[in-house]
Write a protein that holds these residues in place. Structure first.
Motif, PDB file in Angstrom:
ATOM      1  N   LEU A  42      22.116   3.517 -58.409  1.00  0.00           N
ATOM      2  CA  LEU A  42      22.945   3.552 -59.614  1.00  0.00           C
ATOM      3  C   LEU A  42      22.079   3.388 -60.850  1.00  0.00           C
ATOM      4  CD1 LEU A  42      25.605   3.517 -61.216  1.00  0.00           C
ATOM      5  CD2 LEU A  42      25.686   1.032 -60.825  1.00  0.00           C
ATOM      6  N   ALA A  43      22.154   4.371 -61.737  1.00  0.00           N
ATOM      7  CA  ALA A  43      21.542   4.282 -63.062  1.00  0.00           C
ATOM      8  C   ALA A  43      22.676   4.199 -64.078  1.00  0.00           C
ATOM      9  CB  ALA A  43      20.669   5.508 -63.336  1.00  0.00           C
ATOM     10  N   TRP A  51      17.373   8.430 -66.158  1.00  0.00           N
ATOM     11  CA  TRP A  51      17.527   7.507 -65.038  1.00  0.00           C
ATOM     12  C   TRP A  51      16.533   6.364 -65.080  1.00  0.00           C
ATOM     13  CZ3 TRP A  51      17.606  12.012 -60.958  1.00  0.00           C
ATOM     14  CH2 TRP A  51      18.822  12.702 -61.080  1.00  0.00           C
ATOM     15  N   GLY A  52      16.072   5.990 -66.267  1.00  0.00           N
ATOM     16  CA  GLY A  52      15.188   4.837 -66.398  1.00  0.00           C
ATOM     17  C   GLY A  52      13.929   4.972 -65.565  1.00  0.00           C
ATOM     18  N   TRP A  53      13.528   3.858 -64.925  1.00  0.00           N
ATOM     19  CA  TRP A  53      12.283   3.860 -64.156  1.00  0.00           C
ATOM     20  C   TRP A  53      12.373   4.703 -62.893  1.00  0.00           C
ATOM     21  CZ3 TRP A  53       8.143   2.974 -66.546  1.00  0.00           C
ATOM     22  CH2 TRP A  53       8.048   1.999 -67.534  1.00  0.00           C
ATOM     23  N   LEU A  54      13.574   5.085 -62.477  1.00  0.00           N
ATOM     24  CA  LEU A  54      13.678   5.989 -61.328  1.00  0.00           C
ATOM     25  C   LEU A  54      12.946   7.304 -61.597  1.00  0.00           C
ATOM     26  CD1 LEU A  54      17.435   5.511 -60.367  1.00  0.00           C
ATOM     27  CD2 LEU A  54      15.449   4.757 -59.033  1.00  0.00           C
ATOM     28  N   VAL A  65      20.917   9.756 -56.682  1.00  0.00           N
ATOM     29  CA  VAL A  65      21.110   9.026 -57.926  1.00  0.00           C
ATOM     30  C   VAL A  65      22.518   9.295 -58.465  1.00  0.00           C
ATOM     31  CG1 VAL A  65      20.284   8.629 -60.279  1.00  0.00           C
ATOM     32  CG2 VAL A  65      18.649   9.209 -58.463  1.00  0.00           C
ATOM     33  N   VAL A  66      23.213   8.228 -58.820  1.00  0.00           N
ATOM     34  CA  VAL A  66      24.521   8.357 -59.470  1.00  0.00           C
ATOM     35  C   VAL A  66      24.451   7.621 -60.803  1.00  0.00           C
ATOM     36  CG1 VAL A  66      25.828   8.615 -57.339  1.00  0.00           C
ATOM     37  CG2 VAL A  66      25.427   6.327 -58.261  1.00  0.00           C
ATOM     38  N   SER A  67      25.126   8.147 -61.793  1.00  0.00           N
ATOM     39  CA  SER A  67      25.175   7.516 -63.112  1.00  0.00           C
ATOM     40  C   SER A  67      26.570   6.952 -63.343  1.00  0.00           C
ATOM     41  CB  SER A  67      24.844   8.535 -64.209  1.00  0.00           C
ATOM     42  OG  SER A  67      23.509   8.982 -64.084  1.00  0.00           O
ATOM     43  N   GLY A  68      26.611   5.747 -63.862  1.00  0.00           N
ATOM     44  CA  GLY A  68      27.910   5.122 -64.113  1.00  0.00           C
ATOM     45  C   GLY A  68      27.736   3.739 -64.674  1.00  0.00           C
TER      46      GLY A  68
END
Length: 337
Positions: A42-43, A51-54, A65-68
């Protein structure tokens, strides 16, 4: 029960890491992928789809990767579907900003954890590892600090984490949710935010600052290299005896901020002037002056021991921060709340 060896491959199935775009979360994703887990990460949603550091992980193609946002209970339920084990790291963590916007810490850390627990219960996950913080102990009444130490929230951040921990444990007591509360002491390493003291020192020196601006040098901390923290989280997820328990993750080694700064300067071969900057100080009653982890419980339950001592961990961290590609992500001349 015999402790599971630290190096035994993971059999956790589908793992969800909340807060995977952050410092510890991104390292945990790497470890889980290396151990053969399927990982959903989760990002936090943003309009840039960043997605930040991902974004920096070589294993990213192997990660879903899922965003929420954990503040949305319906989203939490959807992202939990098909998950076996949850590592809940998503939280607001900057202590200085909790003085500025305490409401947001309650919404994310307390309400968000409630949403995660509700969703985990609804889908029937096999394990939920909820990440706490040593800040909930406040200034030590005795050392080393074991899990029976009183909780003393000395900042809105730590108060929100006390609340989050209580929510998670209440779901174990009330509904049988298989929860473990993992309580890491001060984690450091590559990718850490400059709000923390070790990245602050290294990034300022690496950027050529001749005057090092810091807060109070007197408090003591129990520093843990990020790979060890992640190994501790994984060990707890695989330990049936840890269900319903609060378990510290730490090194059982105490050092002052001042001595830590001197060690970093020694390792970097730097001679700089150190100045205290008032805006970096906590309110007097809010500073946590002493943290020293009693880590006997996690060793007894899982066999876990930290592998990376402070000197080696700092050397690795310095090497990462002094890479120009990494250093350019930071703003060493600006105080990061």
């Amino acid at each position: 029960m015999n402790p599971r060896p630290n190096d035994e491959p993971s059999l956790l199935g589908m793992c969800l890491v909340t807060g995977a775009d952050g410092f510890i979360g991104s390292h945990l994703v790497e470890l889980l992928v290396a151990r053969g887990c399927r990982v959903r990460a989760l990002a936090q949603y943003n309009s840039f789809n960043h997605w930040g550091w991902l974004e920096s992980l070589t294993c990213l193609p192997q990660v879903e990767v899922v965003s929420g946002d954990i503040r949305d209970p319906h989203f939490c339920h959807r992202m939990m579907e098909g998950v076996d084990v949850v590592f809940h790291l998503a939280a607001l963590i900057a202590i200085p900003y909790s003085y500025v916007a305490p409401d947001s810490y309650v919404e994310t850390n307390v309400r968000g954890t409630l949403n995660v627990c509700q969703a985990a219960r609804a889908v029937g996950v096999r394990r939920l590892v909820h990440t706490s913080t040593s800040e909930v102990y406040g200034t030590a009444r005795y050392v080393p600090i074991d899990e029976a130490h009183p909780l003393q929230p000395q900042s809105p951040y730590s108060a929100s984490k006390v609340g989050a921990d209580a929510i998670a444990l209440s779901f174990h007591s009330s509904f049988g949710l298989p929860v473990t509360v993992a309580r890491p002491f001060n984690t450091y390493g590559p990718r850490q935010s400059a709000r923390a003291v070790i990245p602050t020192v290294i990034s300022q020196v690496a950027a050529g600052c001749r005057v090092l601006k810091l807060g109070d040098l007197r408090p003591t901390r129990d520093f843990n290299y990020v790979e060890d923290t992640c190994r501790g989280l994984l060990a707890l997820a695989q330990c049936d005896a840890a269900v319903g328990e609060v378990v510290n993750i730490g090194s059982n080694y105490e050092i002052s901020i001042g001595d830590t700064v001197r060690l970093i300067l020694e390792l970097m071969g730097a001679e700089v002037e150190v100045q205290q900057e008032d805006e970096r100080l906590r309110p007097p009653q809010s500073e946590v002056f002493r943290l020293w982890c009693d880590n006997r419980k996690i060793e007894r339950l899982t066999g876990f021991r930290p592998r990376v001592d402070l000197r080696e961990g700092l050397q690795r961290t310095i090497a990462w921060f002094t890479d120009p590609v990494n250093l350019q992500r930071y703003k060493p001349h600006q105080y990061n709340v």
